[in-house]
Design a protein around this motif. Structure first.
Motif, PDB file in Angstrom:
ATOM      1  N   TRP A 178       0.569  -0.637  -0.547  1.00  0.00           N
ATOM      2  CA  TRP A 178       0.013  -0.693  -0.149  1.00  0.00           C
ATOM      3  C   TRP A 178       0.849   1.290  -0.026  1.00  0.00           C
ATOM      4  O   TRP A 178       1.458   1.717  -1.232  1.00  0.00           O
ATOM      5  N   ILE A 179       1.174   1.443   1.295  1.00  0.00           N
ATOM      6  CA  ILE A 179       2.056   2.967   0.715  1.00  0.00           C
ATOM      7  C   ILE A 179       3.627   2.013   1.804  1.00  0.00           C
ATOM      8  O   ILE A 179       3.761   2.252   2.521  1.00  0.00           O
ATOM      9  N   ILE A 197       3.912   0.204   4.760  1.00  0.00           N
ATOM     10  CA  ILE A 197       2.145   0.032   4.873  1.00  0.00           C
ATOM     11  C   ILE A 197       1.569  -1.207   3.861  1.00  0.00           C
ATOM     12  O   ILE A 197       2.300  -1.226   3.302  1.00  0.00           O
ATOM     13  N   ARG A 251      10.586  14.885   4.258  1.00  0.00           N
ATOM     14  CA  ARG A 251       9.763  14.678   2.861  1.00  0.00           C
ATOM     15  C   ARG A 251       8.387  14.867   3.217  1.00  0.00           C
ATOM     16  O   ARG A 251       7.461  15.317   3.025  1.00  0.00           O
ATOM     17  N   CYS A 270       4.137  -2.040  10.255  1.00  0.00           N
ATOM     18  CA  CYS A 270       3.072  -1.963  10.643  1.00  0.00           C
ATOM     19  C   CYS A 270       2.602  -3.283  10.933  1.00  0.00           C
ATOM     20  O   CYS A 270       0.904  -3.446  11.044  1.00  0.00           O
ATOM     21  N   GLY A 314       1.485   6.989  -1.922  1.00  0.00           N
ATOM     22  CA  GLY A 314       2.370   6.613  -2.225  1.00  0.00           C
ATOM     23  C   GLY A 314       3.481   7.424  -3.299  1.00  0.00           C
ATOM     24  O   GLY A 314       4.195   7.715  -2.835  1.00  0.00           O
ATOM     25  N   PHE A 319      -1.621   0.666  10.483  1.00  0.00           N
ATOM     26  CA  PHE A 319      -2.243   1.899  10.266  1.00  0.00           C
ATOM     27  C   PHE A 319      -3.354   1.504   9.517  1.00  0.00           C
ATOM     28  O   PHE A 319      -4.299   2.502  10.146  1.00  0.00           O
ATOM     29  N   ALA A 353       6.532   3.344   1.461  1.00  0.00           N
ATOM     30  CA  ALA A 353       7.172   3.884   2.100  1.00  0.00           C
ATOM     31  C   ALA A 353       7.376   4.067   3.943  1.00  0.00           C
ATOM     32  O   ALA A 353       8.776   4.280   3.622  1.00  0.00           O
ATOM     33  N   LEU A 354       6.605   3.650   3.830  1.00  0.00           N
ATOM     34  CA  LEU A 354       5.825   3.762   5.387  1.00  0.00           C
ATOM     35  C   LEU A 354       6.513   1.816   5.612  1.00  0.00           C
ATOM     36  O   LEU A 354       6.375   2.046   7.417  1.00  0.00           O
TER      37      LEU A 354
END
Lengths: 531, 481
Positions: A69-70, A75, B325, A198, B468, A135, A72-73
């Motif tokens: 999903w995300i 998640i 960021r 997460c 994203g 998350f 970069a984090l």
């Protein structure tokens, strides 16, 4: 294929089902109601697939799906159900069509928006129960507030605005501190393992220690304690329950309150075993206070809906007591009671809604002798009352019995006090029933009241059947929850009592500025043992 | 020199468009008649061409130009696209607004173009003189725009206040620059900037210069205690101008702040971190507490923008690449939510901006259900409730703060968003749960404003659920520092 996507479909169905509502003509409210009923019913039928294809012997997350999903984090969109989630998902999908049907005639204003919010609420609740990513869980947890806020605030009773705001703010207080704790957990997990994630299951593998653990546990616990609600954080509940429209009350009592106890089971117990060991006496005390306080306050209520609302405070106290007994009887009983309370209190709110639609009052003093006027209604009300006070053969008994058994093993004093609550529960419910249904008809207006309509039969029959089923043959339910409960206990039980399989993970040591563990009751989670 | 010109091409296009806007319709104006459409078309074309030129630089390695006074890096490109987007949105909001208020459109468009040019230059300056000129270009345009409703005392008052306090801030900035130059002989904001000659190095004087410059910035981002102008100026300015100030100016000031605190001019981070820590806490808390007591929605949004400057400062304090960021991501999020909210505000306020009280929003859900839904989405986003971009943005900022060990700051920020829920929710409550007290004139939603609203709401929800790509772009931009 179906197994992978079914949970996503379950969430998406009501969420997307809310959109076509606005294409329906505004002048035809019946269409909106029928559509919503259809969507929620299909949702329930879909969820039955989970019930039949759930592997009962396993504690693993089933029907799971995980998509990036995300990234970069760290998640991911992860969903799945274990035995605990399964019951909650089914409870939700089961209650929803009944709630829609129960509010069939109650709402005439802005009908399409009302049903859209109901469907969005269902999507949010299901999301909370199946989320496998912190998350994602938090997004559903908070997003769910919005439809409930509008349901109470727009379609509620006289003090609806106050109740809606109180509900929203109360819940936000807990949620935001939990957000801080979630962030801390994620960052801590990253420091220990070097992995950004997460994932709810993965996070449990890096236990915190000491003050950090206690604080994080308290932050989570506050969010859930408000939702349960645990005394003394319960004050939003009577307002929200009483002011909400019937469907809102049913969902609040039936499902939303369980999110608090579900949170304790999903997060507090497995994530913070050390802190839980420290806090258990406190939570058990608060649970018992809640049981007795809720029962005593219910005793003096003049409004039936308020009485039922306070009875929830008392009943959820049992669930908390069972959870913090930290043994398999207590936990299983707590889970069963979550289910049972959802059914019986949901039914009670529906019944109160029916009588309110007929008489536009809920005061006990305005009734009396209804048994002669409305025998069918009386039958169902009595049955639900018996279920609620834990008469053997009905759902309430199995849950309460297991809880008290578990509590007795863990802390006999609390069990004895809680048993007192059972007696009080019988007193306030039966006294109310006696004043409302028996004796002579004291008010002339009550003579002409119609008995149950076909729609109302349709509502009450499945509830009654399920209450009997759980009461007489709880095995299919227990079989599905037991493996999850056992797995949870392995993680949650204080180290001194039980083999700890996951202990070595803590030996990476806390890379935080917070102080080191204060040993509590021989339960230092970082002791590697049991090789 | 050739490459310098190509670096500056987007800005040059905007300036040319501004002049064209003023000149082109002259023949038609003499005959009397609609000058709006043509000039709006020119301005839009200017924004579009500039955006295309900026996009060409996307992903390119950083370039220096104009004797190393101009740096076109990923950060600058990111900000340029944000400013151009804000410019287009404000233009679309302003056109129907100006028609309704019967105000001239040409000058507005030209000033808007100049203002956006100023913002763009602020994001590329590598030394303080260039930065100052860019800031003044922006500020001059805004002083006039703030008083654009020239028949309204409120608007004039806003212009005067903005001008006086803006001039004060500029003076502090200049004084700081002078001290700094005197002490070090350098005005570099960037390691590559030209270093002038002369000047005795005196650390104390250089520090004093730095702090004065920082105070100048604090005025521009309306950080507490330098925020007092914000509510009055937003309140009096025409709604689209307030939107421009809340989003564009703030973003430009943060672009400058990022450069200021980067390598070059600033003393070691340990010196300014504690000060900015307190600045962030004060800004969040005072902004939110003051917003609670406002009954004028514009003033409420002004204090909310102060509070949001506080959240952004949390990212500045954190000062890691991840936090940069997060800051860049949140600036986009913040701009979207505010543009949407101000667009609704401009409509509901009606002619002469008479209906600005939050109580004028009572019953909006019955009169204009779609508008009420949109406003609710923007307000929930400002409050940081998922699944909106407001939540995702806050999540990223707070996560970076926790990651950098600033747990107390993150907790204070989280508690602040709790406070903010109360006042945003009050507007939603009035819109959906109250009925109108007294009949007020009906109003429509012009197509241009509808376009802004639709774009804003789609992005607020889309970026909330799928952040994203924007996060990746923000990470690229942050790498430039």
């Amino acid at each position: 294929m179906l197994d992978d996507w079914i949970l996503t479909w379950l969430i998406a169905l009501p969420a997307l089902g809310a959109l076509p509502l606005f294409l329906l003509p505004a002048g035809r409210p019946q269409l909106a109601r029928a559509w919503t009923l259809a969507v929620t019913t299909v949702g329930f039928l879909l969820s039955l697939h989970l019930w039949f294809h759930f592997a009962p012997g396993s504690a693993a997350s089933q029907f799971s799906q995980s998509l990036p999903w995300i990234e970069a984090l760290g998640i991911r969109y992860t969903v799945g159900v274990d035995g605990i989630s399964l019951l909650m998902v089914l409870l939700t999908t089961f209650i929803m069509p009944l709630a829609v049907l129960g509010g069939w005639r109650a709402v005439d204003d802005r009908v399409r928006a009302y049903h859209a919010f109901l469907l969005l609420l269902e999507a949010g609740m299901l999301g909370v129960f199946v989320a496998g990513d912190l998350f994602l869980f938090y997004v559903f947890w908070e997003a769910m507030l919005i439809p409930m806020y509008f349901l109470i605030g727009i379609w509620g009773g006289r003090r609806r605005v106050y109740a809606a705001l109180k509900f929203f703010i109360y819940t936000m207080v807990g949620s935001l501190l939990m957000l801080a704790a979630i962030l801390y957990l994620v960052v801590y997990h990253h420091q220990v393992t070097g992995i950004w994630t997460c994932d709810i299951a993965a996070m449990g593998a890096t236990p915190l220690a000491g003050r950090a653990e206690l604080l994080a546990c308290l932050a989570f616990a506050l969010a859930f304690a408000i939702k349960v609600p645990i005394w003394p954080l319960h004050t939003w509940l009577p307002d929200a329950h009483v002011e909400a429209p019937t469907a809102g009350s049913v969902i609040l009592a039936g499902v939303l309150l369980k999110m608090g106890t579900y949170g304790f089971l999903r997060f507090c117990l497995p994530y913070f075993p050390g802190a839980i060991a420290t806090l258990t006496p406190w939570f058990m005390s608060l649970a018992v206070i809640g049981i007795l306080y809720g029962a005593l306050v219910a005793l003096v209520q003049e409004d039936v809906k308020k009485l039922v609302a306070y009875s929830s405070v008392s009943h959820l106290g049992y669930v908390m007591l069972g959870i913090f007994a930290l043994n398999s009887q207590g936990l299983s009983g707590g889970l069963l009671q979550m289910l049972g309370h959802g059914l019986s209190t949901g039914a009670l709110f529906l019944l109160v809604g029916m009588i309110y639609e007929r008489r536009h009052t809920r005061l006990i003093a305005d009734f009396g002798g209804l048994a002669a006027v409305m025998p069918q209604f009386t039958f169902f009300f009595l049955l639900t009352t018996f279920a609620s006070i834990g008469l053997p053969g009905l759902n309430g008994f199995v849950g309460e019995f297991l809880i008290l058994l578990g509590a007795f093993k863990a802390a006999p004093v609390f069990a004895v006090l809680a048993s007192l609550g059972v007696v009080l529960g019988a007193v306030y419910m039966l006294w109310m029933v006696q004043r409302v249904f028996f004796g002579a008809v004291t008010h002339e207006e009550n003579r002409g009241l119609r008995d149950l309509l076909p729609r109302e039969w349709l509502l009450l029959l499945p509830l009654a059947a399920l209450m009997l089923w759980i009461g007489l043959y709880p095995k299919p339910f227990l079989a599905r929850i037991e493996p999850s409960v056992e797995a949870l206990l392995v993680r949650a039980r204080p180290a001194g009592q039980e083999l700890r399989l996951d202990a070595p993970a803590a030996s990476h040591g806390p890379a935080t500025s917070l102080s080191l563990p204060a040993p509590a009751a021989g339960a230092v989670p970082s002791q590697p043992q049991g090789e | 020199m050739d490459s310098s010109l190509s670096l500056a091409a987007p800005a040059i296009v905007l300036v040319l468009a501004a002049m064209l806007v003023l000149l082109a319709p002259l023949p038609r104006r003499r005959r009397g008649g609609g000058e709006g459409r043509l000039s709006a078309g020119i301005a839009l074309a200017g924004f579009a061409v500039a955006a295309a030129l900026v996009l060409r630089q996307w992903g390119a390695p950083s370039h220096l130009g104009f004797g190393d006074r101009w740096v076109q890096d990923g950060l600058a490109t990111y900000f340029h696209l944000l400013f151009l987007g804000i410019g287009v949105a404000v233009l679309l909001m302003a056109m129907p607004y100006l028609r309704r208020e019967v105000l001239p459109r040409l000058e507005f468009l030209a000033l808007l173009l100049f203002a956006v040019t100023g913002m763009m230059l602020m994001a590329v300056a590598t030394e303080l003189i260039t930065f100052f000129l860019a800031l003044e270009l922006l500020s001059m345009a805004l002083y006039v725009l703030a008083g654009y409703h020239r028949n309204q005392a409120r608007s004039i008052e806003a212009a005067i206040k903005y001008f006086l306090l803006g001039a004060f801030a500029s003076a502090l900035l200049l004084m700081g620059m002078a001290l700094h130059w005197g002490a070090t002989g350098s005005l570099a904001l960037h390691a590559a900037a030209p270093v002038g000659g002369g000047g005795q190095f005196s650390p104390a004087l250089a520090r004093a210069g730095f702090w004065l410059i920082l105070v100048g910035f604090a005025f521009k981002v309306s950080a507490v205690p330098f925020h007092f102008w914000t509510a009055d100026v937003y309140d009096g300015s025409p709604a689209p101008v307030a939107a421009l100030m809340a989003t564009g100016t703030k973003a430009a000031a943060f672009a400058g702040l990022l450069r200021l605190l980067g390598p070059g001019l600033a003393p070691p981070a340990a010196e300014w971190t504690p000060v900015l820590w307190w600045l962030a806490v004060l800004t969040m808390s005072v902004g939110n507490l003051m917003a609670i007591v406002q009954s004028n929605l514009k003033r409420m949004l002004a204090f909310s923008s102060v509070a949001h400057a506080g959240y952004l400062l949390v990212a500045v304090v954190t000062a890691t690449p991840g936090a940069t960021r997060a800051l860049l991501f949140y600036l986009v999020a913040y701009s979207l939510m505010n543009l949407g909210a101000f667009a609704v505000l401009g409509l509901v306020a009606r002619k002469g901006e008479e209906y600005q009280s939050i109580y004028d929003y009572a019953g909006l859900a019955r009169r204009q259900p779609v508008l009420a839904i949109l406003m609710s989405v923007f307000l929930f986003a400002l409050a940081g409730i998922p699944p909106t971009v407001g939540f995702t943005g806050k999540f990223v900022i707070f996560a970076e703060a926790v990651r950098a060990g600033l747990l107390p700051l993150a907790v204070i920020a989280v508690l602040n968003s709790l406070v903010s829920v109360y006042y945003y929710l009050r507007v939603i409550y009035l819109m959906t749960m109250k009925d109108e007290w007294e009949a007020s004139p009906a109003f429509g939603v012009p197509a241009a404003t509808a376009l802004v609203l639709a774009g804003a709401v789609l992005l607020v929800l889309w970026l909330g659920l799928a952040p994203g790509q924007l996060l990746a772009a923000a990470a690229d931009a942050a790498r430039a520092l």
